[in-house]
Design a protein around this motif. Structure first.
Motif, PDB file in Angstrom:
ATOM      1  N   THR A   1       1.829   9.267  -5.831  1.00 47.44           N
ATOM      2  CA  THR A   1       2.151  10.649  -5.458  1.00 47.44           C
ATOM      3  C   THR A   1       3.226  11.221  -6.374  1.00 47.44           C
ATOM      4  N   ASP A   2       4.235  10.420  -6.683  1.00 48.94           N
ATOM      5  CA  ASP A   2       5.297  10.875  -7.586  1.00 48.94           C
ATOM      6  C   ASP A   2       4.778  11.116  -9.001  1.00 48.94           C
ATOM      7  N   ALA A   3       3.750  10.378  -9.398  1.00 52.10           N
ATOM      8  CA  ALA A   3       3.257  10.440 -10.773  1.00 52.10           C
ATOM      9  C   ALA A   3       2.150  11.472 -11.000  1.00 52.10           C
TER      10      ALA A   3
ATOM     11  N   PHE B   1      -6.835   8.317  -9.337  1.00 47.95           N
ATOM     12  CA  PHE B   1      -6.091   7.159  -8.847  1.00 47.95           C
ATOM     13  C   PHE B   1      -6.117   6.038  -9.892  1.00 47.95           C
ATOM     14  N   CYS B   2      -7.294   5.746 -10.425  1.00 47.82           N
ATOM     15  CA  CYS B   2      -7.418   4.675 -11.426  1.00 47.82           C
ATOM     16  C   CYS B   2      -6.609   4.985 -12.680  1.00 47.82           C
ATOM     17  N   LYS B   3      -6.649   6.231 -13.132  1.00 45.81           N
ATOM     18  CA  LYS B   3      -5.871   6.613 -14.323  1.00 45.81           C
ATOM     19  C   LYS B   3      -4.373   6.459 -14.067  1.00 45.81           C
ATOM     20  N   VAL B   4      -3.930   6.921 -12.907  1.00 48.14           N
ATOM     21  CA  VAL B   4      -2.501   6.840 -12.578  1.00 48.14           C
ATOM     22  C   VAL B   4      -2.070   5.376 -12.463  1.00 48.14           C
TER      23      VAL B   4
ATOM     24  N   PHE C   1       0.827  -1.198   0.000  1.00 48.12           N
ATOM     25  CA  PHE C   1       0.000   0.000   0.000  1.00 48.12           C
ATOM     26  C   PHE C   1       0.871   1.263   0.000  1.00 48.12           C
ATOM     27  N   THR C   2       1.853   1.312   0.881  1.00 49.76           N
ATOM     28  CA  THR C   2       2.693   2.506   0.964  1.00 49.76           C
ATOM     29  C   THR C   2       3.538   2.676  -0.301  1.00 49.76           C
ATOM     30  N   LYS C   3       3.942   1.581  -0.929  1.00 53.64           N
ATOM     31  CA  LYS C   3       4.670   1.655  -2.203  1.00 53.64           C
ATOM     32  C   LYS C   3       3.770   2.271  -3.275  1.00 53.64           C
ATOM     33  N   ILE C   4       2.530   1.828  -3.342  1.00 53.42           N
ATOM     34  CA  ILE C   4       1.586   2.372  -4.323  1.00 53.42           C
ATOM     35  C   ILE C   4       1.353   3.854  -4.063  1.00 53.42           C
TER      36      ILE C   4
END
Length: 151
Positions: free
Chosen positions: A34-36, A92-95, A26-29
């Motif tokens: 966030t970066d993207a 979120f879904c698009k990213v 979860f934290t990786k996602i």
């Protein structure tokens, strides 16, 4: 938050049950999303108050998908308005599709299927049933584990 503080209120198994994934994944996602996307980066709002964090936006999007929740079902818990919640889920879904689509959101190859079938057949004893929802045409006499558990 009760899940992400230095000493979280809920343990890893509770987190996995509620979010349908490990806290580490979860934290990786959240970090990669966030970066993207600028939408998930925390900024100040028009009143110069700190805006909603990426963690909160991603939490809402993932919990909404995991539980098929409606927009206002988590608003009291997460303190997020319906418009922000809708945008969080949509963006979120698009990213996610942009970040992971090529690797994870593609049709499986023959090799992928073989890797999936082997452990499934070993565990359940029903060859060719991976991902099958409608098993009406299956000859259950060919499925030794299920047949023996029924008898």
């Amino acid at each position: 938050m009760a899940y992400f503080s230095e000493h979280p209120e809920y343990d890893e198994s509770t987190f996995r049950e509620r979010f349908r994934m490990s806290r580490r994944l979860f934290t990786k996602i959240v970090r990669e999303v966030t970066d993207a996307s600028l939408f998930f980066q925390q900024t100040n709002d028009c009143t110069r108050k700190v805006g909603i964090s990426a963690l909160m936006k991603c939490t809402f999007a993932i919990r909404q998908m995991a539980y098929e929740a409606v927009l206002d079902s988590l608003d009291e818990y997460l303190q997020m308005g319906a418009t922000t919640a809708r945008d969080a889920l949509r963006i979120f879904c698009k990213v996610i599709m942009n970040l992971y689509g090529e690797e994870f959101l593609r049709k499986p190859t023959y090799t992928d299927m073989e890797k999936l079938y082997a452990p499934h057949d070993e565990k359940h004893g029903c060859p060719g049933m991976l991902g099958s929802i409608d098993c009406i045409d299956w000859s259950w006499s060919n499925c030794s584990r299920i047949q023996s558990s029924i008898l």
